[in-house]
Design a protein around this motif. Structure first.
Motif, PDB file in Angstrom:
ATOM      1  N   UNK A 197      -7.182   4.650   5.011  1.00 48.45           N
ATOM      2  CA  UNK A 197      -8.562   4.656   4.521  1.00 48.45           C
ATOM      3  C   UNK A 197      -8.650   4.118   3.100  1.00 48.45           C
ATOM      4  N   UNK A 198      -7.636   4.415   2.304  1.00 49.89           N
ATOM      5  CA  UNK A 198      -7.616   3.911   0.938  1.00 49.89           C
ATOM      6  C   UNK A 198      -7.523   2.385   0.939  1.00 49.89           C
TER       7      UNK A 198
ATOM      8  N   UNK B 134      -2.613   8.199   7.331  1.00 47.20           N
ATOM      9  CA  UNK B 134      -4.059   8.127   7.589  1.00 47.20           C
ATOM     10  C   UNK B 134      -4.795   7.907   6.269  1.00 47.20           C
ATOM     11  N   UNK B 135      -4.424   8.716   5.283  1.00 49.84           N
ATOM     12  CA  UNK B 135      -5.070   8.645   3.976  1.00 49.84           C
ATOM     13  C   UNK B 135      -4.917   7.255   3.370  1.00 49.84           C
ATOM     14  N   UNK B 136      -3.703   6.725   3.434  1.00 52.70           N
ATOM     15  CA  UNK B 136      -3.464   5.388   2.889  1.00 52.70           C
ATOM     16  C   UNK B 136      -4.225   4.320   3.663  1.00 52.70           C
TER      17      UNK B 136
ATOM     18  N   UNK C 261       8.658  10.575  -1.400  1.00 48.34           N
ATOM     19  CA  UNK C 261       7.625   9.916  -0.599  1.00 48.34           C
ATOM     20  C   UNK C 261       8.102   8.523  -0.173  1.00 48.34           C
TER      21      UNK C 261
ATOM     22  N   UNK D 155     -10.677   0.659   2.041  1.00 52.90           N
ATOM     23  CA  UNK D 155     -11.748   0.704   1.030  1.00 52.90           C
ATOM     24  C   UNK D 155     -11.635  -0.450   0.042  1.00 52.90           C
TER      25      UNK D 155
ATOM     26  N   UNK E 275      -0.453  11.332   5.287  1.00 49.91           N
ATOM     27  CA  UNK E 275      -0.324  10.363   4.195  1.00 49.91           C
ATOM     28  C   UNK E 275      -0.636   8.950   4.696  1.00 49.91           C
TER      29      UNK E 275
ATOM     30  N   UNK F 265      10.464   8.388   2.813  1.00 51.53           N
ATOM     31  CA  UNK F 265       9.796   8.598   4.105  1.00 51.53           C
ATOM     32  C   UNK F 265       9.013   7.364   4.541  1.00 51.53           C
TER      33      UNK F 265
ATOM     34  N   UNK G  48       3.481  13.464   6.550  1.00 57.83           N
ATOM     35  CA  UNK G  48       3.660  12.008   6.485  1.00 57.83           C
ATOM     36  C   UNK G  48       2.566  11.307   7.297  1.00 57.83           C
TER      37      UNK G  48
ATOM     38  N   UNK H 191       0.829  -1.203   0.000  1.00 61.78           N
ATOM     39  CA  UNK H 191       0.000   0.000   0.000  1.00 61.78           C
ATOM     40  C   UNK H 191       0.867   1.259   0.000  1.00 61.78           C
TER      41      UNK H 191
ATOM     42  N   UNK I  55       7.303   8.186  -6.238  1.00 62.81           N
ATOM     43  CA  UNK I  55       7.979   9.459  -5.960  1.00 62.81           C
ATOM     44  C   UNK I  55       9.076   9.237  -4.921  1.00 62.81           C
TER      45      UNK I  55
END
Lengths: 327, 327
Positions: free
Chosen positions: B128-129, B124-126, B36, B132, B122, B39, B119, B28, B33
Motif C-alpha cells: 500500500x505504501x 501488505x503494508x509496503x 527486517x 501510494x 509488512x 526476512x 512479515x 521498496x 534494520x
C-alpha cells in the motif's frame, strides 16, 4: 480512560465526532457475506478507549486557525487509524496466544489462529480502502509508512525475544515503532487536515509520539502488575513470550543488584508473581512509571503549540490519563 | 511458466519492464534494520512466475492507443500487485502449515508462525505504501477493494473447511474472490494506466478474472495430482486442511457414483493417493481441467479488444500457459 469535561463545547464536539467515527468504521466493515459479517461484529467489541481517534480529532480541533471543526476527512482518517489499531490487536493476540481481550474471548481463542490471521488482514485492507476514500494519496503514503514502521517494530521485537541483553534504547526504539509512530501520526494527521502550519503539525507529532511511548510503557506495566479482571485482557503475556519490558530492563541495568539471580530465575521459570514482587520491591516498577510520566510531561510542554486554548485543557487531561489508568 | 517469443519487440519491452518491476520491488523492501532486511531477502526468493506483473504490463501495452509503452506508473502498480500476492503466499503458508515454497523452506517453517504473520503484514503494508507513490488515490481505492475481496474469499473458504456440501457455484465464488479479482484488477489497472476507454478496461478485467479462476483451478489440480519435487511447494494441503476443490466437487455432484463411499473415505482418512486415483479414474480431474480450459478460451475471446495486435499474440500464449503448467 474517560475524557474530562473541562470544556463542555469541545467535549461535545469530540463526543459527536467519535460517534461519526464509529459510524464510518461500522459502515466500512459491513459485508454481505455472513461468514465475514459475523467476524466483523465480533471484532467491533474490541473497540475500547478510542484513544487514537480521540487524539486525531482533538489535534485537528486544537490546531485549527479559526473554529475547532471536525470535518469528514478527520472522521475517515480517525476511523482508519482505529481500524489499523484493531488489526494489530487481532494479530497481536495470535502472537501472544492471548485468550481474552476487552473481557471477550479473542478471535484466535474462538475461531482459531487461521481465521484470526485473515481477519487481521481484512481489517488492514479495509483500513487502507477506507483511507483512500479521502482522495488524498499523500495520506495513504503517510499511513503506509506508519504501518511499515509498526511491522518493523514487531519484527525487531520478535527477533529479540528471550534476549536478556535487550537495553533501554532498543526497547524504546521497538516501542516507538510498534506503538508511538501511529499515535504520533494521529496527532500529526489531525493537524495537517486542519491546514495547520508545519511547526504546529510537527509539534502535534511529538505530542503523540511521547504519549504513545508512555502509553506502551503503562501497558507493559499493567501486563506485569495488573490483574486480568481489571485490565480486561490476558496478562503476563510479556513474560510468557520472552518480551523484556522496561521494569526488567531498568532492574538489569544496575550491575550488582542482590536480587539479580532471583529475577533471572523468575524470568527463566516464567514465574510472574515472583518477578512482579521483585521488580516492585526493587523500585524498578516505580522507575518505569516515572519514565512514562516524564514523557507525558514532555508531551504537555508541546501543547502550547495548539491554537485553540480550550482544546489544550482537554488534551492535558487526556495526556495524564495515558499513565493514570488501570486498563 | 516461460513467456513465448512470438513477438520479440513486445517480449523485449516486457522483459525490460519486469526488470524495472523487480527493482521497484526490491527498493521498496529495503530496511536498515537487519532483523527486517534478512526476512525481506528470504521472501524475495518466493518471487516466481511474476504472472500478475506480466499481465499488468501486457495489458498496459496492449491497450495503449499509440505505442505499447510501459511507464513508471505501470511499473509501480505491477510491483505492488506482486507484493500483495507475496503477502498472501506468506500468510497462506501459515494457514496451510506448508513447509516448502518455491523449493525453499517457508518463513513459518524457518522462523515460526509469529514471524510469518508479521512479515505478511509488512508486505501488505509496503504494497500500500508503494502504491501510494503513484499519487493517484483512486488506484489505492481500487487495490483496497481488491484486497478486501481477497480476504473475504479466504474467510469464506475457512468457514467452509471440511464442508462436503460445498457446491461448484460457491467454490467458484471463493476462487473468484481469493484469486481472480486480483488477477482481473492487474489487467484492468494496466489498461486504465494506459488511458484505455472503459470498454477496453472492462474487457481487460474479464480476461484477467477468467484467467485467474483457471489459474486457481490448475493450482488446485497440482495440489491434488502433482508431486512436490516438480511443483516446488508443499502439496496435498487442500485435503489436509479440509478444502474441497473442483475435482472432488464435480465427483460428488453426480448423485450415485459407485466410488462415492471410497472418495468420502479417502477424504475422511486424508488419503491423498487414494483420492487422486479415484478422481483420476472417474474423469473428475479431466472435468476440472476442461472447465479451466473453457475459461481460458473465454478469456482469449476478449483479447481482440486489445488495440495492439502484437501484444495479443503474446497474451494468447500466456493464457494457454495458465493451464498448461506443472508448477
Amino acid at each position: 480512560m474517560k475524557l474530562a469535561a473541562d470544556s463542555s463545547t469541545i467535549e461535545e464536539r469530540l463526543a459527536d465526532g467519535l460517534l461519526r467515527v464509529e459510524r464510518a468504521f461500522d459502515e466500512q466493515l459491513q459485508s454481505a457475506l455472513p461468514a465475514v459479517e459475523e467476524l466483523c461484529r465480533h471484532a467491533e467489541r474490541y473497540r475500547g478507549k478510542l484513544l487514537r481517534p480521540t487524539l486525531l480529532l482533538l489535534s485537528g480541533m486544537g490546531s485549527a486557525q479559526d473554529a475547532p471543526i471536525i470535518d469528514d476527512r478527520h472522521v475517515v482518517a480517525a476511523a482508519t487509524v482505529e481500524m489499523i489499531h484493531m488489526a494489530t490487536l487481532v494479530h497481536d493476540d495470535v502472537l501472544d496466544d492471548a485468550s481474552i481481550r476487552r473481557r471477550c474471548p479473542t478471535v484466535n481463542a474462538l475461531r482459531g489462529n487461521e481465521t484470526a490471521v485473515i481477519l487481521g488482514d481484512y481489517l488492514i485492507s479495509n483500513a487502507f480502502h477506507l483511507c483512500s476514500k479521502v482522495g488524498d494519496a499523500s495520506l495513504n503514503l503517510r499511513l503506509g509508512a506508519v504501518t511499515n514502521a509498526l511491522c518493523e517494530g514487531e519484527l525487531v521485537q520478535l527477533s529479540r525475544r528471550h534476549d536478556l541483553s535487550l537495553d533501554r534504547a532498543t526497547y524504546i526504539q521497538i516501542v516507538r515503532r510498534k506503538t508511538a509512530v501511529l499515535v504520533g501520526a494521529c496527532c500529526e494527521i489531525g493537524a495537517r487536515l486542519s491546514g495547520a502550519p508545519t511547526e504546529v503539525v510537527d509539534a502535534c507529532y511529538r505530542v503523540g509520539e511521547r504519549l504513545g511511548i508512555a502509553f506502551q510503557i503503562q501497558d507493559d506495566l499493567l501486563d506485569l502488575t495488573g490483574d486480568e479482571a481489571t485490565v480486561g485482557k490476558s496478562i503476563g503475556r510479556d513474560l510468557e513470550k520472552g518480551k523484556l519490558t522496561l521494569p526488567t530492563i531498568l532492574f538489569l541495568e544496575r550491575e550488582s543488584s542482590k536480587d539479580r539471580v532471583a529475577v533471572l530465575r523468575a524470568i527463566e521459570l516464567r514465574d510472574g508473581a515472583a518477578l512482579k514482587s521483585l521488580l516492585l520491591a526493587s523500585g524498578a516498577v516505580r522507575g518505569a512509571r516515572d519514565f512514562a510520566c516524564e514523557l507525558v510531561a514532555d508531551a504537555r510542554k508541546e501543547l502550547p503549540h495548539l491554537r485553540q486554548p480550550e482544546v489544550r485543557a482537554v488534551f492535558e487531561t487526556l495526556a495524564d490519563k495515558v499513565v493514570d489508568r488501570a486498563n
